[in-house]
Design a protein around this motif. Sequence first.
Motif, short mmCIF file in Angstrom:
data_model
loop_
_atom_site.label_atom_id
_atom_site.label_comp_id
_atom_site.label_asym_id
_atom_site.label_seq_id
_atom_site.Cartn_x
_atom_site.Cartn_y
_atom_site.Cartn_z
N SER A 137 35.56 41.12 18.01
CA SER A 137 37.11 41.62 18.14
C SER A 137 37.05 42.76 18.95
CB SER A 137 38.05 41.29 17.06
OG SER A 137 37.72 42.46 16.15
N GLY A 138 35.94 43.58 19.01
CA GLY A 138 35.54 44.73 20.00
C GLY A 138 35.12 44.30 21.22
N HIS A 139 34.91 43.17 21.48
CA HIS A 139 34.25 42.87 22.74
C HIS A 139 35.33 43.15 24.23
CE1 HIS A 139 32.27 40.78 25.78
NE2 HIS A 139 32.92 39.68 26.00
N HIS A 140 34.69 44.01 25.08
CA HIS A 140 35.49 44.65 26.23
C HIS A 140 35.25 43.88 27.39
CE1 HIS A 140 36.50 47.64 23.24
NE2 HIS A 140 37.05 48.65 24.08
N GLY A 141 34.19 43.16 27.40
CA GLY A 141 33.75 42.33 28.57
C GLY A 141 32.44 42.88 28.82
N THR A 142 31.57 41.96 29.67
CA THR A 142 30.19 42.17 29.94
C THR A 142 30.16 43.34 30.96
OG1 THR A 142 30.00 40.69 31.52
CG2 THR A 142 29.44 39.88 29.44
N PRO A 143 28.84 44.08 31.28
CA PRO A 143 28.89 44.89 32.42
C PRO A 143 29.46 44.10 33.74
CG PRO A 143 27.08 45.24 31.01
CD PRO A 143 27.81 43.92 30.57
N ASN A 144 28.99 43.20 33.80
CA ASN A 144 29.27 42.42 35.06
C ASN A 144 30.68 42.06 35.28
OD1 ASN A 144 26.66 42.08 36.18
ND2 ASN A 144 26.33 40.22 34.96
N GLN A 145 31.48 41.57 34.03
CA GLN A 145 32.81 41.39 34.10
C GLN A 145 33.66 42.77 34.37
OE1 GLN A 145 33.00 39.70 30.46
NE2 GLN A 145 32.71 37.62 30.98
N ARG A 146 33.06 43.83 33.80
CA ARG A 146 33.98 44.87 34.10
C ARG A 146 33.77 45.53 35.47
NH1 ARG A 146 34.46 48.57 28.60
NH2 ARG A 146 36.37 48.91 29.62
N PHE A 147 32.66 45.34 36.05
CA PHE A 147 32.28 45.64 37.43
C PHE A 147 33.16 44.76 38.35
CE2 PHE A 147 30.11 45.47 41.54
CZ PHE A 147 29.83 46.88 41.54
N ALA A 148 33.31 43.62 37.91
CA ALA A 148 34.22 42.52 38.86
C ALA A 148 35.54 42.91 38.83
CB ALA A 148 33.94 41.07 38.44
N SER A 149 36.22 43.32 37.54
CA SER A 149 37.34 43.70 37.41
C SER A 149 37.73 44.76 38.37
CB SER A 149 38.03 43.95 35.65
OG SER A 149 39.16 43.96 35.79
N SER A 150 37.17 45.74 38.20
CA SER A 150 37.07 47.21 39.02
C SER A 150 36.95 46.92 40.54
CB SER A 150 36.16 47.99 38.36
OG SER A 150 36.18 49.24 39.51
N SER A 151 36.39 45.96 40.73
CA SER A 151 35.88 45.50 42.04
C SER A 151 37.33 44.90 42.86
CB SER A 151 34.76 44.75 42.65
OG SER A 151 33.50 45.62 42.30
N TRP A 152 37.73 43.96 41.85
CA TRP A 152 38.76 43.33 42.47
C TRP A 152 40.16 44.20 42.84
CZ3 TRP A 152 43.34 42.97 39.51
CH2 TRP A 152 44.31 42.00 40.23
N ALA A 153 40.30 45.13 41.59
CA ALA A 153 41.51 45.82 42.00
C ALA A 153 41.28 46.88 43.01
CB ALA A 153 41.67 46.56 40.53
N ALA A 154 40.14 47.43 43.41
CA ALA A 154 40.03 48.24 44.65
C ALA A 154 40.25 47.35 45.66
CB ALA A 154 38.46 48.55 44.62
N GLY A 155 40.14 45.94 45.87
CA GLY A 155 40.42 45.18 46.81
C GLY A 155 41.95 45.19 47.03
N VAL A 156 42.36 44.95 46.00
CA VAL A 156 44.05 44.94 45.96
C VAL A 156 44.45 46.09 46.68
CG1 VAL A 156 46.08 44.65 44.47
CG2 VAL A 156 44.18 43.30 43.92
N ALA A 157 43.97 47.40 46.10
CA ALA A 157 44.56 48.50 46.86
C ALA A 157 44.14 48.79 48.28
CB ALA A 157 44.13 49.52 46.12
N ASN A 158 42.97 48.44 48.49
CA ASN A 158 42.59 48.68 49.88
C ASN A 158 43.10 47.59 50.95
OD1 ASN A 158 41.14 50.80 49.17
ND2 ASN A 158 38.99 49.73 48.66
N ASP A 159 43.38 46.44 50.66
CA ASP A 159 43.63 45.53 51.60
C ASP A 159 44.98 45.29 51.74
OD1 ASP A 159 40.97 44.83 51.63
OD2 ASP A 159 40.95 43.10 50.38
N ALA A 160 45.78 46.18 50.90
CA ALA A 160 47.30 45.87 50.96
C ALA A 160 47.94 46.32 52.36
CB ALA A 160 47.98 46.86 49.83
N SER A 161 48.97 45.52 52.92
CA SER A 161 49.22 45.85 54.36
C SER A 161 50.20 47.13 54.32
CB SER A 161 50.22 44.67 54.99
OG SER A 161 51.15 44.49 53.99
N ASN A 162 50.81 47.43 53.25
CA ASN A 162 51.53 48.88 53.26
C ASN A 162 50.77 49.63 52.21
OD1 ASN A 162 53.34 50.90 53.00
ND2 ASN A 162 55.25 49.51 52.42
N GLN A 163 50.08 50.32 52.71
CA GLN A 163 49.10 51.16 52.06
C GLN A 163 49.95 52.45 51.15
OE1 GLN A 163 45.33 51.44 51.65
NE2 GLN A 163 46.11 49.52 51.89
#
Length: 415
Positions: A362-388
């Motif tokens: 129950s202490g599982h936080h996600g694998t290294p790949n999953q954590r990297f993917a989550s972070s990368s996705w969020a960066a895309g949400v911020a960077n790709d927004a039409s209204n920065q």
Amino acid sequence: MKKTLSMTASLAIATTCALGMAFPAHAADTTGTTTATTVAGRSPQSPVDASGMDPQTKALIDRIQAELPADWVSRLSATRAKYGLDESSWSEIRESVINPGDSPCQRTELTTYADSLLVGIKHPAIIYNLQFYGGFDWAAFDALISGAESKSNAFGVNGEYTQKLTSEAKNLKRFWDIDSAGIQLVPMHGGDVLSSPERLGHVLSVMYGNPVEEPPREWAIGLAKTFIELIDSEPVLQGGANPIFTFNAFAYSETGDPEPLGISDRIVVGDGVLQGMAAVGLGDVAPKGILSHEFAHHVQFQKNLFASDLTGPEATRRTELMADAFGTYYLTHARGESLNAARLLKSEKSFYQVGDCSFTSSGHHGTPNQRFASSSWAAGVANDASNQGHILPSLKLDELFEAKLPDLVEPDAAG
């Protein structure tokens, strides 16, 4: 949420560059109520085997066992449940150092660094005993029950992260759409706590409870002196300043708790995790990532984002990957830290460093790949927004995250 905290069960090495795990303290029951930590396969009801120790060390262990209340195991269990001490990805890494074994996860520079913290230890049984008695929680518990935000606080062994983190905390409060005025930023220093009979004694009196037949202060300080003597007998532990004692960061809240303990909302950052990230070349960005992740837990507390249909490890993984995403969204947003490409990559690597493959914990936080993917996705949400200049409301960002979550975990679907 109730008393909720992003914390290690015993503390020490591994959380997202944003780290920490959040869960209700009353229901520190995301993993069930902890008794004492089982060490090297031994039952938490019996002390660690001291055979093979030198006479002086064995005498210290015998004194500790004699000075503890007879029912200390149940007292410690109750304290863990009351305050929400439980497992986190930090403790997963710490456990891999104290009790080495094969890991299903890929190694990272951070886990390699963690392995180095106990190199040269003369008496491994001292480490097992400290683990057994909850010793890797002491500095964190001190920060939880006695720490407070203050202009005199210093972050990092030499105060080198003080300005960076205090400034970051102010920016985070301006960025997110929650009532954050009361969230305190508190440091955790191992050497300060584990060399002071008074401070450690206070921690022990709360964690173990005071035997009714003895004066509380005398009993607690006496036990603290014995533990300090044990720590000082092992040079590798550096009088409590070894990063293993403070390799953690966590968020704590009593939002909505029907039985509050009166502890303020807070984020605690330990020296050890800052040292670890600096050691792997992430000292520039990782402190910001740590703080942004832990602040994201406070967003979750206030917006009730811990609630989901998921259970067990999948539920914990969801909240931790969400905190990674929220943290990175802030770090990359034009009105947040607005990281450039090079520093963004460091931020994503920070989250990768503290992934784990404890799929059944129950202490599982996600694998290294999953954590990297989550972070990368969020960066895309911020960077790709039409209204920065527009900051998404936290509930809208959560909506986008929930829709993306299946894709984020897919690369390591075994989890």
